[in-house]
Design an enzyme around this catalytic site. Structure first.
Site, PDB file in Angstrom:
ATOM      1  N   HIS A 130      45.618  44.365  30.196  1.00 19.33           N
ATOM      2  CA  HIS A 130      45.119  43.238  31.171  1.00 19.33           C
ATOM      3  C   HIS A 130      42.620  43.861  30.882  1.00 19.33           C
ATOM      4  O   HIS A 130      42.844  42.745  31.141  1.00 19.33           O
ATOM      5  CB  HIS A 130      45.067  44.711  32.071  1.00 19.33           C
ATOM      6  CG  HIS A 130      43.888  44.443  33.870  1.00 19.33           C
ATOM      7  ND1 HIS A 130      44.569  43.812  34.630  1.00 19.33           N
ATOM      8  CD2 HIS A 130      43.099  45.227  33.813  1.00 19.33           C
ATOM      9  CE1 HIS A 130      43.580  44.457  35.835  1.00 19.33           C
ATOM     10  NE2 HIS A 130      42.308  44.844  34.800  1.00 19.33           N
ATOM     11  N   GLU A 131      42.948  44.274  30.041  1.00 23.15           N
ATOM     12  CA  GLU A 131      41.554  44.312  29.263  1.00 23.15           C
ATOM     13  C   GLU A 131      41.013  43.150  28.815  1.00 23.15           C
ATOM     14  O   GLU A 131      40.142  43.013  28.825  1.00 23.15           O
ATOM     15  CB  GLU A 131      41.462  45.484  28.909  1.00 23.15           C
ATOM     16  CG  GLU A 131      41.446  46.988  29.976  1.00 23.15           C
ATOM     17  CD  GLU A 131      40.243  47.068  31.120  1.00 23.15           C
ATOM     18  OE1 GLU A 131      39.238  46.283  31.267  1.00 23.15           O
ATOM     19  OE2 GLU A 131      40.721  47.758  32.198  1.00 23.15           O
ATOM     20  N   HIS A 134      40.751  40.225  30.640  1.00 21.98           N
ATOM     21  CA  HIS A 134      38.928  40.009  31.245  1.00 21.98           C
ATOM     22  C   HIS A 134      38.262  39.442  30.054  1.00 21.98           C
ATOM     23  O   HIS A 134      37.407  38.783  30.601  1.00 21.98           O
ATOM     24  CB  HIS A 134      38.751  41.379  31.695  1.00 21.98           C
ATOM     25  CG  HIS A 134      39.229  42.345  32.896  1.00 21.98           C
ATOM     26  ND1 HIS A 134      38.621  41.368  34.157  1.00 21.98           N
ATOM     27  CD2 HIS A 134      39.767  43.281  33.031  1.00 21.98           C
ATOM     28  CE1 HIS A 134      39.450  42.317  35.528  1.00 21.98           C
ATOM     29  NE2 HIS A 134      39.738  43.477  34.657  1.00 21.98           N
ATOM     30  N   GLU A 198      40.211  40.905  39.390  1.00 27.46           N
ATOM     31  CA  GLU A 198      41.390  41.809  39.135  1.00 27.46           C
ATOM     32  C   GLU A 198      43.297  41.176  39.057  1.00 27.46           C
ATOM     33  O   GLU A 198      43.708  41.314  38.120  1.00 27.46           O
ATOM     34  CB  GLU A 198      40.830  43.237  39.982  1.00 27.46           C
ATOM     35  CG  GLU A 198      40.219  44.022  39.731  1.00 27.46           C
ATOM     36  CD  GLU A 198      40.126  44.376  38.053  1.00 27.46           C
ATOM     37  OE1 GLU A 198      41.152  45.077  37.589  1.00 27.46           O
ATOM     38  OE2 GLU A 198      38.787  44.509  37.656  1.00 27.46           O
TER      39      GLU A 198
END
Length: 307
Positions: A130-131, A134, A198
């Site tokens: 997930h990071e 980003h 998100e």
């Protein structure tokens, strides 16, 4: 559509900033406000990662660590088509994580000791993915810029009371209203951008790690931990809350006008729906994580899944 919405919200933030500058000093004030914003963003662009990591007292994790954290991140970074970011550990028992940096070549991923202690290696892989999403989507740069704009708008709105130009245009009541409404509007735009990104990072992260269920399970555990365990550094620096995978502050449970993150239930539901529709990558490689857990301070030590 996520990028279109983000671009529209960024345009709204810029227009709001220039509008406050105009109300203070007319057309000249708008130009000055834009110049100030550009200077602030340039400084933040080059120093945001160091500033934020310092705020949270993040400590670098050396390559070849005994847990294989670097190996895990390197594997997932290759899956994402990214250079390996720098890795940091935050000594707090609250499970959480964030990414920072102006671009993929100058990025960092920070995880908390509480996160390493409470998740399985598969769940950790989902969070790291997930990071990395980003970073790949340049969200870290976008969120830094919006945070800077929001702060500058609040500053300008407070200055408005002391400048005659704004009082002549709006009157005292109008000026006072602007002092409260302009920062509120900026915060709403900032939060809307955060919520948009998100959902996109959840989807991309699930694709990077190969299994949406890993991230869904991690989000549920992190939400429970973040709700009951304080993150003192985040409480001292609430402007960084939107950067974490789950809001580190004890705030709203549901999607609301002032929430920095989407409701965890909604994110988990979207990931489970992705899995149900074949969103997982069958046969995805198992993350190269050792069976041990990360060393944490004595006061945080307790039985965990890798003990």
């Amino acid at each position: 559509m996520g990028y279109v919405k983000t671009a529209m919200l960024m345009a709204a933030m810029t227009a709001l900033f220039m509008g406050v500058g105009y109300l203070i000093g007319g057309s000249g004030g708008a130009v000055i406000a834009l110049a100030v914003a550009a200077a602030m963003n340039a400084f933040t662009w080059w120093n945001s990662d160091r500033m934020i990591l310092r705020m949270h007292n993040a400590q670098p994790v050396a390559p070849g660590d005994r847990l294989g954290l670097h190996a895990l991140i390197a594997e997932l970074a290759r899956n994402a088509g990214l250079p390996e970011p720098k890795v940091y550990l935050i000594d707090t028992p609250q499970p959480n994580a964030f990414a920072t940096g102006r671009n993929p070549a100058n990025a960092a991923v920070a995880v908390t000791a509480g996160l390493m202690h409470s998740l399985t290696r598969e769940e950790l892989a989902g969070v790291i993915a997930h990071e990395l999403a980003h970073i790949r989507n340049h969200d870290t740069a976008i969120m830094t810029v919006t945070a800077t704009f929001a702060g500058a708008i609040s500053m300008l709105a407070n200055f408005a009371l002391f400048f005659g130009g704004s009082r002549e245009r709006l009157g005292l009541v109008g000026t006072l209203l602007m002092m409260f409404l302009a920062p509120m509007a900026a915060a709403l735009v900032q939060m809307a951008i955060s919520r948009t990104r998100e959902y996109a990072a959840d989807k991309a992260g699930a694709e990077i790690c190969g299994q949406p269920i890993w991230l869904a399970s991690a989000l549920e555990k992190i939400a429970v931990g973040a709700a009951r365990i304080d993150n003192h550094a985040a409480e001292r620096n609430p402007a960084t809350a939107h950067m974490f995978i789950i809001n580190p502050l004890h705030a709203h449970k549901y999607d609301s006008l002032f929430a920095t993150h989407p409701a965890t239930e909604n994110r988990v539901a979207a990931l489970r729906a992705m899995m149900a529709h074949g969103g997982g990558i069958s046969g995805a490689a198992e993350p190269p994580m050792s069976a041990s857990r990360i060393p944490i301070t004595k006061k945080h030590r307790r039985a965990g899944p890798w003990s």
